[in-house]
Design a protein around this motif. Structure first.
Motif, mmCIF file in Angstrom:
data_model
loop_
_atom_site.group_PDB
_atom_site.id
_atom_site.type_symbol
_atom_site.label_atom_id
_atom_site.label_comp_id
_atom_site.label_asym_id
_atom_site.label_seq_id
_atom_site.Cartn_x
_atom_site.Cartn_y
_atom_site.Cartn_z
ATOM 1 N N PRO A 82 -10.349 45.480 -1.741
ATOM 2 C CA PRO A 82 -10.396 44.965 -0.367
ATOM 3 C C PRO A 82 -9.017 44.753 0.240
ATOM 4 O O PRO A 82 -8.825 44.964 1.448
ATOM 5 C CB PRO A 82 -11.155 43.634 -0.520
ATOM 6 C CG PRO A 82 -11.978 43.805 -1.742
ATOM 7 C CD PRO A 82 -11.148 44.640 -2.660
ATOM 8 N N GLU A 83 -8.044 44.328 -0.555
ATOM 9 C CA GLU A 83 -6.703 44.107 -0.030
ATOM 10 C C GLU A 83 -6.071 45.421 0.425
ATOM 11 O O GLU A 83 -5.370 45.475 1.431
ATOM 12 C CB GLU A 83 -5.826 43.440 -1.093
ATOM 13 C CG GLU A 83 -6.092 41.970 -1.313
ATOM 14 C CD GLU A 83 -7.393 41.693 -2.045
ATOM 15 O OE1 GLU A 83 -7.928 42.629 -2.688
ATOM 16 O OE2 GLU A 83 -7.882 40.550 -1.986
ATOM 17 N N VAL A 84 -6.334 46.493 -0.318
ATOM 18 C CA VAL A 84 -5.809 47.800 0.081
ATOM 19 C C VAL A 84 -6.518 48.288 1.345
ATOM 20 O O VAL A 84 -5.885 48.830 2.262
ATOM 21 C CB VAL A 84 -5.974 48.819 -1.058
ATOM 22 C CG1 VAL A 84 -5.482 50.203 -0.634
ATOM 23 C CG2 VAL A 84 -5.208 48.356 -2.296
ATOM 24 N N MET A 85 -7.825 48.103 1.426
ATOM 25 C CA MET A 85 -8.570 48.482 2.622
ATOM 26 C C MET A 85 -8.052 47.742 3.843
ATOM 27 O O MET A 85 -7.906 48.318 4.927
ATOM 28 C CB MET A 85 -10.064 48.205 2.417
ATOM 29 C CG MET A 85 -10.697 49.043 1.318
ATOM 30 S SD MET A 85 -12.371 48.484 0.869
ATOM 31 C CE MET A 85 -13.261 48.830 2.384
ATOM 32 N N LEU A 86 -7.744 46.458 3.677
ATOM 33 C CA LEU A 86 -7.219 45.667 4.782
ATOM 34 C C LEU A 86 -5.836 46.157 5.196
ATOM 35 O O LEU A 86 -5.527 46.255 6.391
ATOM 36 C CB LEU A 86 -7.159 44.193 4.379
ATOM 37 C CG LEU A 86 -6.517 43.228 5.388
ATOM 38 C CD1 LEU A 86 -7.305 43.229 6.692
ATOM 39 C CD2 LEU A 86 -6.440 41.825 4.813
ATOM 40 N N ALA A 87 -4.993 46.465 4.215
ATOM 41 C CA ALA A 87 -3.643 46.945 4.524
ATOM 42 C C ALA A 87 -3.689 48.231 5.331
ATOM 43 O O ALA A 87 -2.893 48.422 6.258
ATOM 44 C CB ALA A 87 -2.855 47.152 3.229
ATOM 45 N N VAL A 88 -4.619 49.118 5.003
ATOM 46 C CA VAL A 88 -4.728 50.384 5.720
ATOM 47 C C VAL A 88 -5.331 50.187 7.102
ATOM 48 O O VAL A 88 -4.874 50.774 8.084
ATOM 49 C CB VAL A 88 -5.565 51.386 4.897
ATOM 50 C CG1 VAL A 88 -5.921 52.613 5.723
ATOM 51 C CG2 VAL A 88 -4.803 51.799 3.652
ATOM 52 N N ALA A 89 -6.345 49.340 7.206
ATOM 53 C CA ALA A 89 -7.069 49.183 8.472
ATOM 54 C C ALA A 89 -6.286 48.380 9.504
ATOM 55 O O ALA A 89 -6.325 48.689 10.699
ATOM 56 C CB ALA A 89 -8.423 48.517 8.215
ATOM 57 N N GLN A 90 -5.546 47.354 9.072
ATOM 58 C CA GLN A 90 -4.970 46.434 10.055
ATOM 59 C C GLN A 90 -3.488 46.116 9.842
ATOM 60 O O GLN A 90 -2.890 45.440 10.678
ATOM 61 C CB GLN A 90 -5.766 45.126 10.062
ATOM 62 C CG GLN A 90 -7.219 45.304 10.488
ATOM 63 C CD GLN A 90 -7.953 43.981 10.661
ATOM 64 O OE1 GLN A 90 -7.410 42.916 10.387
ATOM 65 N NE2 GLN A 90 -9.176 44.042 11.135
ATOM 66 N N ARG A 91 -2.904 46.569 8.778
ATOM 67 C CA ARG A 91 -1.503 46.220 8.521
ATOM 68 C C ARG A 91 -0.592 47.429 8.404
ATOM 69 O O ARG A 91 0.500 47.340 7.846
ATOM 70 C CB ARG A 91 -1.404 45.367 7.250
ATOM 71 C CG ARG A 91 -2.105 44.014 7.390
ATOM 72 C CD ARG A 91 -2.080 43.223 6.092
ATOM 73 N NE ARG A 91 -2.760 41.941 6.264
ATOM 74 C CZ ARG A 91 -3.033 41.105 5.263
ATOM 75 N NH1 ARG A 91 -2.683 41.430 4.014
ATOM 76 N NH2 ARG A 91 -3.662 39.965 5.492
ATOM 77 N N GLY A 92 -1.052 48.554 8.908
ATOM 78 C CA GLY A 92 -0.221 49.737 8.920
ATOM 79 C C GLY A 92 0.098 50.285 7.544
ATOM 80 O O GLY A 92 1.059 51.041 7.379
ATOM 81 N N GLY A 93 -0.687 49.935 6.522
ATOM 82 C CA GLY A 93 -0.445 50.420 5.173
ATOM 83 C C GLY A 93 0.650 49.688 4.434
ATOM 84 O O GLY A 93 1.087 50.138 3.368
ATOM 85 N N ARG A 94 1.083 48.553 4.942
ATOM 86 C CA ARG A 94 2.187 47.822 4.306
ATOM 87 C C ARG A 94 1.664 46.941 3.169
ATOM 88 O O ARG A 94 0.842 46.064 3.379
ATOM 89 C CB ARG A 94 2.927 46.965 5.335
ATOM 90 C CG ARG A 94 3.664 47.776 6.387
ATOM 91 C CD ARG A 94 4.428 46.872 7.350
ATOM 92 N NE ARG A 94 3.524 46.041 8.125
ATOM 93 C CZ ARG A 94 2.941 46.421 9.248
ATOM 94 N NH1 ARG A 94 3.143 47.634 9.715
ATOM 95 N NH2 ARG A 94 2.135 45.613 9.900
ATOM 96 N N ARG A 139 10.795 55.545 5.702
ATOM 97 C CA ARG A 139 10.611 55.203 7.112
ATOM 98 C C ARG A 139 9.670 56.185 7.811
ATOM 99 O O ARG A 139 9.968 56.704 8.882
ATOM 100 C CB ARG A 139 11.956 55.148 7.838
ATOM 101 C CG ARG A 139 12.900 54.099 7.292
ATOM 102 C CD ARG A 139 14.191 54.020 8.077
ATOM 103 N NE ARG A 139 15.066 52.983 7.547
ATOM 104 C CZ ARG A 139 16.279 52.694 8.045
ATOM 105 N NH1 ARG A 139 16.736 53.379 9.086
ATOM 106 N NH2 ARG A 139 17.003 51.742 7.510
ATOM 107 N N VAL A 140 8.522 56.411 7.196
ATOM 108 C CA VAL A 140 7.539 57.307 7.791
ATOM 109 C C VAL A 140 6.769 56.570 8.875
ATOM 110 O O VAL A 140 6.838 55.338 9.004
ATOM 111 C CB VAL A 140 6.576 57.841 6.712
ATOM 112 C CG1 VAL A 140 7.325 58.602 5.657
ATOM 113 C CG2 VAL A 140 5.774 56.705 6.080
ATOM 114 N N THR A 141 6.010 57.315 9.668
ATOM 115 C CA THR A 141 5.189 56.710 10.704
ATOM 116 C C THR A 141 4.033 55.941 10.078
ATOM 117 O O THR A 141 3.723 56.097 8.894
ATOM 118 C CB THR A 141 4.623 57.787 11.638
ATOM 119 O OG1 THR A 141 3.773 58.657 10.879
ATOM 120 C CG2 THR A 141 5.747 58.614 12.264
ATOM 121 N N GLU A 142 3.382 55.124 10.896
ATOM 122 C CA GLU A 142 2.280 54.311 10.378
ATOM 123 C C GLU A 142 1.145 55.182 9.859
ATOM 124 O O GLU A 142 0.541 54.880 8.832
ATOM 125 C CB GLU A 142 1.766 53.374 11.476
ATOM 126 C CG GLU A 142 0.644 52.468 11.021
ATOM 127 C CD GLU A 142 0.243 51.462 12.084
ATOM 128 O OE1 GLU A 142 -0.959 51.421 12.415
ATOM 129 O OE2 GLU A 142 1.117 50.732 12.586
#
Length: 580
Positions: A82-94, A139-142
């Motif tokens: 879930p933490e990875v899913m959240l990072a991708v969906a709402q945190r730009g993959g950070r 420094r890739v794009t989101e």
């Protein structure tokens, strides 16, 4: 593509380190390579304790990983996906790079000291953190950052389970939530690279060794279908009980969080003493169940025990995945179901192992609602193709039944309980919180389903929308017809073209007036023309039009200002008719 290969290599190396840590800690804490293969045995270093040493080792493990997680990376707690899913969906993959290190140690300590969790969640989080770290350094794009995170997840799954295809589909179906040629190509490169490294270290062997299965009687398909429906209920029940026990642990604990795993380890130790087969991931027990090595009553006890042990491990603050426990639960359910069917229908039932394998995939699909991943991963983990048809049937039915029983999956429910909706706007985002009805435009004049194509072409050219809603003779919504569809039909086969637009109407994914704008954007970005009709409810009538301009305009409004539709300068029909 180069980054995908590098991330795959990193995930493959990370899986080797992770597996080594699990094996080392398991030998230290239990004195065995895998204590589930010798349940109830004494620890060779303290034989005088007998099997009672399992009361102590979860406490010792908790004293080590509890402070580690609390001090350095709280997101390493739990099952990780879930933490990875959240990072991708709402945190730009950070994702913080320290998560990879902390997750490796915390999960290995949890599993090695008896925690009844899996290793897929940790390796997904570890690989994703590697991908995110490389993306930030380059420094890739989101968009590319998210793809690199998915590459890390795919590589981790591929190397850990020797399942390269499963890694690809896991990343796209669960992490990215979308399929594209670019995502497929990148995740394949990462997955293949990680698999090569994993096979070099662990060998190219199947997850389970099973005999050949054949569906010898047509009635077996009905039996497998029923198993899929039952498995959906078990998968949803596992999800609910997991968070119910976690809530109970939250309610009961009043001390510092770093001490919670150690104190809770006492309760876990009692479970392991009563049912030592729950120690660690439990693959030897799963293998024996598929071979028909347990009685039905004990299989059901193992099923319930795994649900409780996994939920308790997560609830006290342990770190580990829920995928492997889902497979375990499914195998116990399927083996018990198969044994029961053999008693009732000995001539038509078939081998117990076939039901155990199908149960594994169906319970996972019922809990995660990832049917493609479930089919592919079960095929790759077992190397058994002869059971693919009943497996697909049961998994599809389990997915559909699960959707009827529950809104959320075992992964998304964790986030929704924290107030996070992956389909909604990110917290603090300026766009997305408004309702569609607050930003939609007036509905363009709809076309009748009996409108001739030549007349429809004129009306579409005058509308300025490039698409118009279509209603039938009774006023019911039939879909949307686009200028492109009309023009192509008239140009390619003018003599054989449909007589009216009703035959060209296409029904897009519905957008309703009361849903959040962020959710509607998913349909808007794929819509032909300039927008989509807004319905008054599911299966209802169109009441407005959501355009791309209206959605963008919402960026610059405060939400308190009323929407004012700008005036549109109409172009005479004779000037635009030829462009349709």
């Amino acid at each position: 593509m180069v980054f995908a290969v590098v991330i795959g290599a990193g995930a493959g190396a990370g899986s080797i380190v992770f597996r080594w840590c699990i094996q080392t800690f398991t030998r230290v804490f239990s004195g065995h390579e895998d204590y589930a293969a010798a349940p109830g045995s004494a620890h060779p270093s303290v034989p005088w304790l007998g099997p009672y040493f399992v009361l102590i080792v979860p406490v010792l493990g908790g004293l080590l990983y509890g402070p580690l997680v609390q001090r350095f990376a709280k997101e390493a707690r739990g099952h990780g996906v879930p933490e990875v899913m959240l990072a991708v969906a709402q945190r730009g993959g950070r994702i913080s790079p320290k998560v990879a290190v902390v997750k490796t140690l915390a999960s290995a300590l949890t599993i090695g000291s008896g925690g009844s969790v899996g290793r897929e969640g940790p390796i997904v989080q570890i690989g994703s953190a590697l991908g995110s770290t490389l993306g930030r350094m380059a420094r890739v794009t989101e968009t590319r950052m998210k793809l690199l995170v998915a590459c890390g997840a795919a590589g981790g799954i591929a190397a850990t389970f020797n399942a390269p295809l499963a890694g690809v589909f896991f990343a796209m179906e669960l992490i990215l939530g979308t399929f594209s040629a670019e995502a497929f190509g990148a995740t394949v490169l990462a997955s293949v690279t990680a698999s090569v490294i994993g096979r070099a270290a662990f060998g190219d062997t199947a997850f389970l060794e099973l005999p050949d299965f054949h569906v010898d009687h047509i009635a077996q398909f009905g039996l497998f279908a029923l198993l899929g429906v039952i498995a959906a209920g078990v998968g949803v029940g596992f999800t609910r009980l997991l968070y119910l026990i976690e809530d109970a642990c939250d309610w009961a604990w009043r001390g510092p969080e770093w001490l919670r795993p150690a104190v809770g380890g006492l309760a876990l130790g009692v479970v392991l003493l009563l049912l030592p087969e729950m120690y660690g991931v439990g693959y030897p027990v799963l293998q024996k169940a598929t071979e028909g090595g347990y009685a039905v009553a004990f299989l059901l006890l193992l099923l319930v025990g795994k649900v409780v042990a996994t939920s308790l491990t997560i609830g006290i603050g342990g770190s580990g995945g829920v995928f492997a426990p889902g497979l375990f639960i499914g195998a116990m359910l399927g083996a018990a179901y198969g044994a029961g069917v053999q008693e009732v229908l000995p001539q038509q039932a078939g081998p117990v192992g076939a039901y155990a394998l199908v149960g594994m995939g169906a319970v996972f699909a019922g809990a995660s609602r990832a049917p493609i991943t479930a089919v592919v991963i079960l095929f790759e983990l077992t190397g058994e193709y002869s059971i693919i048809l009943p497996l697909m049937l049961a998994i599809v039915l389990a997915t559909a039944t699960s959707r009827l029983l529950s809104r959320d999956t075992i992964y998304t429910l964790k986030l929704r309980r924290r107030g996070i909706d992956l389909e909604g706007p990110a917290p603090g985002a300026r766009i997305g919180g408004q309702r569609v009805e607050a930003v939609m435009e007036p509905l363009p004049s709809p076309l009748s389903s009996t409108t001739p194509l030549t007349d429809a072409a004129d009306l579409l050219s005058l509308s300025g929308h490039g698409a118009l809603p279509v209603l039938d003779a009774s006023g019911r919504y039939r879909g949307v017809v686009t200028a492109q569809a009309v023009a192509e039909s008239l140009a390619e086969q003018p003599d054989g073209a449909p007589l009216d637009v009703g035959r060209l109407a296409d029904v897009p994914q519905p957008v309703t007036a009361d849903e959040p704008l962020a959710q509607a954007l998913r349909q808007l970005v794929t819509a032909p023309g300039t927008g989509v009709p807004v319905l008054d409810g599911p299966g209802g009538k169109p009441v407005g039009w959501l355009s791309h301009q209206a959605a963008l305009r919402a960026l610059h409004t405060t939400g308190s200002e009323p929407y004012r539709r700008p005036s549109v300068r109409r172009t005479p029909a004779r000037q635009v008719h030829g462009t349709v």
